[in-house]
Design an enzyme around this catalytic site. Sequence first.
Site, short mmCIF file in Angstrom:
data_model
loop_
_atom_site.label_atom_id
_atom_site.label_comp_id
_atom_site.label_asym_id
_atom_site.label_seq_id
_atom_site.Cartn_x
_atom_site.Cartn_y
_atom_site.Cartn_z
N LEU A 156 6.69 -11.16 5.06
CA LEU A 156 5.41 -11.51 5.72
C LEU A 156 5.46 -11.12 7.20
CD1 LEU A 156 2.69 -12.86 4.79
CD2 LEU A 156 3.52 -14.94 5.89
N GLY A 157 5.73 -9.83 7.44
CA GLY A 157 5.66 -9.31 8.81
C GLY A 157 4.23 -8.88 9.10
N ARG A 158 4.09 -7.96 10.05
CA ARG A 158 2.74 -7.52 10.43
C ARG A 158 1.95 -7.01 9.23
NH1 ARG A 158 5.96 -5.58 14.81
NH2 ARG A 158 6.63 -4.03 13.29
N ILE A 159 2.58 -6.12 8.44
CA ILE A 159 1.84 -5.51 7.32
C ILE A 159 1.62 -6.52 6.19
CG2 ILE A 159 1.87 -3.64 5.61
CD1 ILE A 159 3.49 -1.99 7.72
N THR A 238 4.75 -0.13 -0.76
CA THR A 238 4.39 0.75 0.36
C THR A 238 5.44 0.60 1.47
OG1 THR A 238 2.95 -0.98 1.24
CG2 THR A 238 1.88 0.78 0.00
N ARG A 240 9.73 0.95 1.46
CA ARG A 240 10.65 2.07 1.32
C ARG A 240 11.09 2.16 -0.13
NH1 ARG A 240 8.89 3.75 5.26
NH2 ARG A 240 9.92 4.27 7.23
N GLU A 269 12.36 11.57 -1.74
CA GLU A 269 11.05 12.14 -1.43
C GLU A 269 11.21 13.58 -0.96
OE1 GLU A 269 9.22 9.44 1.37
OE2 GLU A 269 9.24 7.80 -0.06
N HIS A 288 3.73 9.09 -0.12
CA HIS A 288 4.10 8.43 1.14
C HIS A 288 3.02 8.64 2.22
CE1 HIS A 288 7.77 6.91 3.64
NE2 HIS A 288 6.62 6.45 4.11
N ILE A 289 1.83 8.10 1.92
CA ILE A 289 0.68 8.33 2.82
C ILE A 289 0.01 7.03 3.27
CG2 ILE A 289 0.13 10.67 2.04
CD1 ILE A 289 -1.98 9.40 0.14
N ALA A 290 0.71 5.90 3.10
CA ALA A 290 0.04 4.62 3.39
C ALA A 290 -0.49 4.53 4.82
CB ALA A 290 0.96 3.45 3.07
C1 GLV Z 1 6.16 5.18 7.39
O1 GLV Z 1 6.66 5.04 6.33
C2 GLV Z 1 6.62 4.58 8.60
O2 GLV Z 1 7.72 4.01 8.64
O3 GLV Z 1 5.89 4.68 9.59
#
Ligand code: GLV
Length: 337
Positions: A156-159, A238, A240, A269, A288-290
Amino acid sequence: MGRPKVYVTRQIVPPWLDYLKEMCDVELNPLEDAPPRKVLLEKVKDKDALLCMLTDKIDAELFDAAPNLVVVGTHSVGFEHIDVPEATRRGIYITYTPGVLTDATADFTWALILASARRLAEGDRYVRAGKWKVGWAPTMFLGAKVSGRTLGIIGLGRIGQAVAKRAKGFDMRILYYDVIRARPEVEKEAGATFVPLEQLLKESDFVSLHVPLTNETRHMINEKTLKMMKPTAFLINTSRGAVVDEAALARALGEKWIAGAGLDVFEKEPLPMDSPLLNFENVTLAPHIASADIDARSKMSELVVKDIIAVLKGEMPKALVNPEVQKVRSLSQVRRI
Ligand code: GLV
């Protein structure tokens, strides 16, 4: 003081390379892909700064090859590709791009949740392949309900918090697990309840990963933890790739321990074309485009460039990974502009 030399390992979003060029002598890797290791080691020889990507390994060997290096800025929020203790020991400042990609990554996490549950990529393939012969039928492409279900957020960090915020609009019950429990006000704002990992896995309809890759999180989703998930649940990643044991995930999908997955990141990747994950219709795959919305990527380019310049000016960068480096070499000592 003169014009410091900077090596940039990949084209960044305009106009930020030009901005860097105003104050520094910039050498840009002309390839679309990462520079080969040998080239990277050669290019950093005379550089004061390096602007790198998560695909570049930044370690003792590289630091040995770059005696003038004082700052490495990575165009990413993740920094597991950088040996930070080694950098700190050598007085090298490491900057990264937290915060500016939070919304983009959370939005994309939701794209994967919805696409996986509602079989969007599968439906797209179906239409394009000319298989759509029956106009509409009550039983066609039945997917899983999202609204009102339980979302399990690991990290539960920023993202993770931004993903939780979006889940409120879907009237979801939100569980979370983290190695360190969040402050009560963060939990309240996220509307998320702290539970042990096992409970989260057992009760969630969607398990979404938002942890950094560390020795502790590597393969935290494995045969044992996948077997704890509900057969109707989806795994969303999303963060690693290596947080998930992909071989175990392929077994989980093949043997239906879980209902499906939405994946933006992989152990290797680009995803090798012989990956078993490609065989499953119920896996939504992304390259890997989140963080890849124009706004976020341009802010990432801006932040990494401005922070490299800040360090070269002997000023405090906004996003410093290793503040303790200042004890080894102060900002006035690294000043180059
Ligand atoms: C993307 O995966 C990032 O770490 O910014």
